[in-house]
Design a protein around this motif. Structure first.
Motif, PDB file in Angstrom:
ATOM      1  N   TRP A   3       0.818  -1.212   0.000  1.00 38.86           N
ATOM      2  CA  TRP A   3       0.000   0.000   0.000  1.00 38.86           C
ATOM      3  C   TRP A   3       0.848   1.256   0.000  1.00 38.86           C
ATOM      4  CZ3 TRP A   3       0.433   3.751   3.610  1.00 38.86           C
ATOM      5  CH2 TRP A   3       1.029   3.430   4.832  1.00 38.86           C
ATOM      6  N   TYR A   4       2.037   1.219   0.636  1.00 42.41           N
ATOM      7  CA  TYR A   4       2.845   2.426   0.698  1.00 42.41           C
ATOM      8  C   TYR A   4       3.458   2.756  -0.661  1.00 42.41           C
ATOM      9  CZ  TYR A   4       6.337  -1.252   1.634  1.00 42.41           C
ATOM     10  OH  TYR A   4       7.098  -2.383   1.584  1.00 42.41           O
ATOM     11  N   VAL A   5       3.676   1.731  -1.518  1.00 45.03           N
ATOM     12  CA  VAL A   5       4.142   1.996  -2.879  1.00 45.03           C
ATOM     13  C   VAL A   5       3.049   2.698  -3.673  1.00 45.03           C
ATOM     14  CG1 VAL A   5       4.963   0.953  -5.029  1.00 45.03           C
ATOM     15  CG2 VAL A   5       5.706   0.021  -2.820  1.00 45.03           C
ATOM     16  N   VAL A   6       1.807   2.191  -3.535  1.00 42.08           N
ATOM     17  CA  VAL A   6       0.673   2.815  -4.209  1.00 42.08           C
ATOM     18  C   VAL A   6       0.463   4.241  -3.701  1.00 42.08           C
ATOM     19  CG1 VAL A   6      -1.809   2.655  -4.631  1.00 42.08           C
ATOM     20  CG2 VAL A   6      -0.421   0.584  -4.577  1.00 42.08           C
ATOM     21  N   ALA A   7       0.587   4.433  -2.390  1.00 41.99           N
ATOM     22  CA  ALA A   7       0.417   5.773  -1.813  1.00 41.99           C
ATOM     23  C   ALA A   7       1.483   6.729  -2.329  1.00 41.99           C
ATOM     24  CB  ALA A   7       0.464   5.698  -0.288  1.00 41.99           C
ATOM     25  N   PHE A 182     -17.012   1.811   0.408  1.00 43.57           N
ATOM     26  CA  PHE A 182     -18.117   0.935   0.804  1.00 43.57           C
ATOM     27  C   PHE A 182     -18.402  -0.112  -0.271  1.00 43.57           C
ATOM     28  CE2 PHE A 182     -22.713   0.285   0.097  1.00 43.57           C
ATOM     29  CZ  PHE A 182     -23.000  -0.505   1.200  1.00 43.57           C
ATOM     30  N   LEU A 183     -18.426   0.314  -1.540  1.00 44.72           N
ATOM     31  CA  LEU A 183     -18.699  -0.617  -2.630  1.00 44.72           C
ATOM     32  C   LEU A 183     -17.574  -1.629  -2.806  1.00 44.72           C
ATOM     33  CD1 LEU A 183     -20.225   1.603  -5.477  1.00 44.72           C
ATOM     34  CD2 LEU A 183     -21.404   0.054  -3.933  1.00 44.72           C
ATOM     35  N   MET A 184     -16.329  -1.135  -2.745  1.00 45.50           N
ATOM     36  CA  MET A 184     -15.191  -2.025  -2.978  1.00 45.50           C
ATOM     37  C   MET A 184     -15.090  -3.116  -1.918  1.00 45.50           C
ATOM     38  SD  MET A 184     -13.684  -1.230  -5.743  1.00 45.50           S
ATOM     39  CE  MET A 184     -13.539   0.079  -6.950  1.00 45.50           C
ATOM     40  N   LEU A 241      -3.956  10.962 -19.030  1.00 44.46           N
ATOM     41  CA  LEU A 241      -3.278   9.788 -18.466  1.00 44.46           C
ATOM     42  C   LEU A 241      -3.089   9.921 -16.962  1.00 44.46           C
ATOM     43  CD1 LEU A 241      -0.575   9.135 -21.213  1.00 44.46           C
ATOM     44  CD2 LEU A 241      -2.708   7.882 -20.835  1.00 44.46           C
ATOM     45  N   ASN A 242      -2.812  11.141 -16.497  1.00 44.93           N
ATOM     46  CA  ASN A 242      -2.643  11.372 -15.067  1.00 44.93           C
ATOM     47  C   ASN A 242      -3.947  11.109 -14.325  1.00 44.93           C
ATOM     48  OD1 ASN A 242      -2.894  13.260 -12.605  1.00 44.93           O
ATOM     49  ND2 ASN A 242      -0.703  13.321 -12.993  1.00 44.93           N
ATOM     50  N   LEU A 243      -5.032  11.650 -14.860  1.00 46.64           N
ATOM     51  CA  LEU A 243      -6.332  11.485 -14.209  1.00 46.64           C
ATOM     52  C   LEU A 243      -6.758  10.024 -14.204  1.00 46.64           C
ATOM     53  CD1 LEU A 243      -8.579  13.192 -12.897  1.00 46.64           C
ATOM     54  CD2 LEU A 243      -9.661  13.345 -15.149  1.00 46.64           C
ATOM     55  N   GLY A 244      -6.505   9.323 -15.313  1.00 50.05           N
ATOM     56  CA  GLY A 244      -6.868   7.915 -15.382  1.00 50.05           C
ATOM     57  C   GLY A 244      -6.039   7.058 -14.449  1.00 50.05           C
ATOM     58  N   SER A 245      -4.727   7.279 -14.426  1.00 44.89           N
ATOM     59  CA  SER A 245      -3.847   6.495 -13.552  1.00 44.89           C
ATOM     60  C   SER A 245      -4.163   6.742 -12.084  1.00 44.89           C
ATOM     61  CB  SER A 245      -2.382   6.846 -13.836  1.00 44.89           C
ATOM     62  OG  SER A 245      -2.051   6.594 -15.190  1.00 44.89           O
ATOM     63  N   THR A 246      -4.477   7.996 -11.741  1.00 45.41           N
ATOM     64  CA  THR A 246      -4.850   8.323 -10.364  1.00 45.41           C
ATOM     65  C   THR A 246      -6.088   7.545  -9.934  1.00 45.41           C
ATOM     66  OG1 THR A 246      -3.911  10.546 -10.562  1.00 45.41           O
ATOM     67  CG2 THR A 246      -5.498  10.178  -8.790  1.00 45.41           C
ATOM     68  N   GLY A 247      -7.077   7.476 -10.813  1.00 40.79           N
ATOM     69  CA  GLY A 247      -8.300   6.741 -10.500  1.00 40.79           C
ATOM     70  C   GLY A 247      -8.050   5.259 -10.264  1.00 40.79           C
ATOM     71  N   LEU A 248      -7.162   4.651 -11.061  1.00 41.75           N
ATOM     72  CA  LEU A 248      -6.846   3.238 -10.890  1.00 41.75           C
ATOM     73  C   LEU A 248      -6.153   2.976  -9.552  1.00 41.75           C
ATOM     74  CD1 LEU A 248      -5.613   2.435 -14.512  1.00 41.75           C
ATOM     75  CD2 LEU A 248      -7.720   1.621 -13.445  1.00 41.75           C
ATOM     76  N   LEU A 249      -5.239   3.859  -9.179  1.00 42.81           N
ATOM     77  CA  LEU A 249      -4.547   3.697  -7.897  1.00 42.81           C
ATOM     78  C   LEU A 249      -5.501   3.896  -6.726  1.00 42.81           C
ATOM     79  CD1 LEU A 249      -1.148   5.533  -8.564  1.00 42.81           C
ATOM     80  CD2 LEU A 249      -1.568   3.075  -8.451  1.00 42.81           C
ATOM     81  N   VAL A 250      -6.400   4.864  -6.839  1.00 42.86           N
ATOM     82  CA  VAL A 250      -7.369   5.112  -5.765  1.00 42.86           C
ATOM     83  C   VAL A 250      -8.268   3.897  -5.567  1.00 42.86           C
ATOM     84  CG1 VAL A 250      -9.406   6.471  -5.143  1.00 42.86           C
ATOM     85  CG2 VAL A 250      -7.342   7.622  -5.930  1.00 42.86           C
ATOM     86  N   SER A 251      -8.697   3.281  -6.658  1.00 45.34           N
ATOM     87  CA  SER A 251      -9.556   2.102  -6.528  1.00 45.34           C
ATOM     88  C   SER A 251      -8.826   0.965  -5.818  1.00 45.34           C
ATOM     89  CB  SER A 251     -10.043   1.651  -7.908  1.00 45.34           C
ATOM     90  OG  SER A 251      -8.972   1.144  -8.679  1.00 45.34           O
ATOM     91  N   TRP A 252      -7.531   0.824  -6.062  1.00 45.87           N
ATOM     92  CA  TRP A 252      -6.747  -0.205  -5.367  1.00 45.87           C
ATOM     93  C   TRP A 252      -6.718   0.080  -3.868  1.00 45.87           C
ATOM     94  CZ3 TRP A 252      -2.751  -1.229  -2.143  1.00 45.87           C
ATOM     95  CH2 TRP A 252      -2.184  -2.500  -2.185  1.00 45.87           C
ATOM     96  N   LEU A 253      -6.486   1.350  -3.504  1.00 43.87           N
ATOM     97  CA  LEU A 253      -6.458   1.711  -2.088  1.00 43.87           C
ATOM     98  C   LEU A 253      -7.818   1.494  -1.434  1.00 43.87           C
ATOM     99  CD1 LEU A 253      -4.252   4.954  -2.037  1.00 43.87           C
ATOM    100  CD2 LEU A 253      -3.662   2.695  -1.142  1.00 43.87           C
ATOM    101  N   SER A 257      -7.006  -0.953   1.233  1.00 46.62           N
ATOM    102  CA  SER A 257      -6.631  -0.091   2.350  1.00 46.62           C
ATOM    103  C   SER A 257      -7.859   0.725   2.746  1.00 46.62           C
ATOM    104  CB  SER A 257      -5.447   0.807   1.944  1.00 46.62           C
ATOM    105  OG  SER A 257      -4.992   1.543   3.061  1.00 46.62           O
ATOM    106  N   ASP A 258      -7.737   2.037   2.884  1.00 48.16           N
ATOM    107  CA  ASP A 258      -8.902   2.849   3.215  1.00 48.16           C
ATOM    108  C   ASP A 258      -8.698   4.290   2.759  1.00 48.16           C
ATOM    109  OD1 ASP A 258      -7.360   4.205   5.197  1.00 48.16           O
ATOM    110  OD2 ASP A 258      -7.810   2.608   6.620  1.00 48.16           O
TER     111      ASP A 258
END
Length: 335
Positions: A3-7, A182-184, A241-253, A257-258
């Motif tokens: 999670w810290y790599v994703v963060a 909540f959904l994830m 690309l920045n906006l899309g990549s950010t969204g993918l990382l947020v969904s992982w967290l 994570s939380d």
């Protein structure tokens, strides 16, 4: 992936988001229709998630995917919220600079804490609530103008519209984040399948927004698909690309994570944004800005640090804690 790599990656992407958006402007405005950027970002996230889901299903045929409509329809709500938030974000950056945008974004900690308490029933300690209040103070302090400057007609350094949009953006970001978490975590479905549902809804709603703009203007500039890439540059594609990549990382967290980790990583991005803004835009940081950042960092430490690091426990409490630990050790030995 830890999670810290994703963060850390999220921190870098978030800090560059406002800078890239500002660089894509021309004379304080956009040569392109900024409503097309969230649409293309949703298409990018959907394409990546679809490929990853296909690979996962190929490797493991037992991949869990809930297809009931009563479950799928829940993804419509965050898609609408993200649609509004992404467009508000572009409007905000026409009034405030990138560092101000990042600092105001920390208000999402306040709204996230409130929503955690109201909807997810997550209780916050008194120290955490104090940290949230301190963060709000730091955010306000960073924007106060000095009376030694050329004009003191306004207490703040940006138009009121910028602050109103910034507050709205923070509220929408927190609401979307809490609901998405909540959904994830609602079931054990594949993350990529959940992303496919979320980003399909997002792409459809963004396309609907473009159609509404066409009807509102009477198709004066033609249908949206004919002018989709009008005014696009390399910088604009980097924003997508920045906006899309950010969204993918947020969904992982959100899945593993939380929201607090997400908020923490995006808040850390403000320091990096300020440094980059000084170099790229000749931004002159004020004493108030440095003071506000210091206060914000203190509040973050208060929020995440264990209470034992912030408050000295009485000797009686420490002794009781030690005795409890000894008893637990003895019991384990006896067993």
């Amino acid at each position: 992936m830890q999670w810290y790599v994703v963060a850390s990656l999220l921190t870098i992407l978030t800090s560059s988001q406002g800078i890239l958006t500002t660089l894509s402007q021309s004379n304080g405005g956009y040569n392109y229709d900024y409503a097309t950027v969230p649409f293309l970002a949703e298409v990018f996230k959907l394409a990546v998630s679809t490929v990853l889901l296909w690979r996962e299903c190929k490797a493991s045929p037992s991949t869990r995917m809930t297809t009931e409509w009563k479950s799928v329809r829940l993804y419509l709500i965050p898609s609408v919220i993200y649609l509004i938030h992404n467009n508000v974000q572009f409007a905000t950056l026409t009034y405030v600079d990138t560092s101000t945008y990042q600092i105001m974004g920390n208000l999402k900690i306040v709204t996230t804490g409130i929503l955690f308490r109201l909807f997810l029933k997550r209780k916050l300690s008194n120290l955490q609530w104090m940290a949230i209040i301190l963060l709000a103070v730091g955010t306000t302090t960073s924007q106060v103008k000095g009376c030694g400057e050329a004009s003191c007609d306004s207490l703040f350094s940006a138009p009121i519209q910028g602050y109103m949009l910034g507050i709205l953006s923070a509220c929408l970001s927190a609401l979307a984040g809490v609901y998405t978490e909540f959904l994830m975590k609602k079931n054990s479905d594949s993350l990529y399948w959940q992303n496919v549902q979320l980003y399909t809804c997002g792409a459809v709603f963004n396309m609907a927004r473009l159609l509404l703009d066409d009807f509102g203007s009477g198709f004066e500039k033609g249908p949206w698909w004919q002018r989709l890439l009008d005014g696009y540059s390399i910088t604009t594609w980097m924003v997508v690309l920045n906006l899309g990549s950010t969204g993918l990382l947020v969904s992982w967290l959100m899945k593993y994570s939380d929201n607090i980790v997400k908020v923490y990583s995006t808040s850390m991005a403000m320091l990096l944004t300020m440094v980059l803004s000084i170099h790229l835009f000749h931004f002159k940081p004020t004493v108030q800005l440095f003071l506000g950042i210091i206060i914000c960092m203190m509040s973050l430490h208060m929020y995440f640090a264990p209470p034992s690091m912030l408050v000295d426990l009485p000797s009686t409490s420490k002794a009781a804690l030690d005795s409890l630990q000894e008893i637990s050790v003895d019991r384990r030995t006896d067993s």
